[in-house]
Design a protein around this motif. Structure first.
Motif, PDB file in Angstrom:
ATOM      1  N   THR A   3       0.839  -1.187   0.000  1.00  0.00           N
ATOM      2  CA  THR A   3       0.000   0.000   0.000  1.00  0.00           C
ATOM      3  C   THR A   3       0.881   1.245   0.000  1.00  0.00           C
ATOM      4  O   THR A   3       2.105   1.153   0.025  1.00  0.00           O
ATOM      5  CB  THR A   3      -0.929  -0.022   1.226  1.00  0.00           C
ATOM      6  OG1 THR A   3      -0.129  -0.131   2.377  1.00  0.00           O
ATOM      7  CG2 THR A   3      -1.902  -1.178   1.164  1.00  0.00           C
ATOM      8  N   ASP A  52      -3.026   3.311   4.464  1.00  0.00           N
ATOM      9  CA  ASP A  52      -3.311   4.169   3.321  1.00  0.00           C
ATOM     10  C   ASP A  52      -3.506   5.643   3.647  1.00  0.00           C
ATOM     11  O   ASP A  52      -3.794   6.426   2.747  1.00  0.00           O
ATOM     12  CB  ASP A  52      -4.557   3.647   2.586  1.00  0.00           C
ATOM     13  CG  ASP A  52      -4.274   2.319   1.908  1.00  0.00           C
ATOM     14  OD1 ASP A  52      -3.772   2.338   0.778  1.00  0.00           O
ATOM     15  OD2 ASP A  52      -4.522   1.264   2.519  1.00  0.00           O
ATOM     16  N   THR A  87      -5.931  -2.841  -5.885  1.00  0.00           N
ATOM     17  CA  THR A  87      -5.663  -1.458  -6.257  1.00  0.00           C
ATOM     18  C   THR A  87      -6.270  -0.493  -5.251  1.00  0.00           C
ATOM     19  O   THR A  87      -5.588   0.397  -4.748  1.00  0.00           O
ATOM     20  CB  THR A  87      -6.208  -1.171  -7.670  1.00  0.00           C
ATOM     21  OG1 THR A  87      -5.627  -2.110  -8.574  1.00  0.00           O
ATOM     22  CG2 THR A  87      -5.873   0.243  -8.111  1.00  0.00           C
ATOM     23  N   ARG A  88      -7.557  -0.682  -4.948  1.00  0.00           N
ATOM     24  CA  ARG A  88      -8.238   0.145  -3.952  1.00  0.00           C
ATOM     25  C   ARG A  88      -8.849  -0.682  -2.826  1.00  0.00           C
ATOM     26  O   ARG A  88      -9.271  -0.133  -1.818  1.00  0.00           O
ATOM     27  CB  ARG A  88      -9.367   0.968  -4.613  1.00  0.00           C
ATOM     28  CG  ARG A  88      -8.851   2.052  -5.537  1.00  0.00           C
ATOM     29  CD  ARG A  88      -9.980   2.945  -6.043  1.00  0.00           C
ATOM     30  NE  ARG A  88     -10.767   3.468  -4.948  1.00  0.00           N
ATOM     31  CZ  ARG A  88     -12.104   3.469  -4.919  1.00  0.00           C
ATOM     32  NH1 ARG A  88     -12.804   2.975  -5.918  1.00  0.00           N
ATOM     33  NH2 ARG A  88     -12.745   3.967  -3.891  1.00  0.00           N
ATOM     34  N   SER A 132      -7.896   5.866  -4.481  1.00  0.00           N
ATOM     35  CA  SER A 132      -6.715   5.520  -5.298  1.00  0.00           C
ATOM     36  C   SER A 132      -5.712   6.655  -5.278  1.00  0.00           C
ATOM     37  O   SER A 132      -5.968   7.740  -4.842  1.00  0.00           O
ATOM     38  CB  SER A 132      -7.137   5.219  -6.727  1.00  0.00           C
ATOM     39  OG  SER A 132      -7.911   6.262  -7.264  1.00  0.00           O
TER      40      SER A 132
END
Length: 132
Positions: A3, A52, A87-88, A132
């Motif tokens: 991440t 994140d 990805t997300r 993202s």
């Protein structure tokens, strides 16, 4: 895939929480199953922040199992482990474990004891999404 902050599969977040008697919902000082789901949301939010830098959003649960009762007076350990990085999306394994339980008596209304072994009360797997 790591991440943004370099965290990846295997990252663990652990919360501990006392269950107040004001949260008892049923006879025998039981709390409802939604209590565990709320705790899953809290620990998943911290996971998203750590990995994140954003609170993220819980998208879905793919499995939730209520294995043991959660009662007022319990001390819970809530564990979240990152098991998949998209990805997300982030795949999580979650558990609520009872590590101590109140055992009041008329002579000792605050009596409680650590549980050995602890009781796995609730397990779940879920997915969170982050920007993202």
């Amino acid at each position: 895939m790591p991440t943004k902050n370099g965290k990846d599969v295997g990252t663990r977040i652990v919360h501990r929480r006392y269950v107040p008697y004001s949260d008892a919902h049923y006879a025998g000082d039981l709390v409802d199953g939604a209590y565990s789901l709320k705790l899953f949301g809290d620990v998943a939010t911290e996971m998203c922040i750590v990995t994140d830098g954003d609170e993220g959003l819980f998208a879905s649960y793919s499995d939730v199992q209520f294995k043991e009762p959660v009662r007022a007076g319990d001390v819970l350990e809530i564990v979240c482990e990152l098991v998949k990085v998209g990805t997300r999306s982030r795949g999580l394994e979650l558990s609520v474990v009872v590590v101590a339980r109140g055992n009041p008596t008329p002579e000792r209304p605050g009596a409680a004891a650590m549980l050995e072994p602890p009781l796995v009360a609730t397990t779940g797997t879920g997915t969170v999404v982050v920007p993202s």
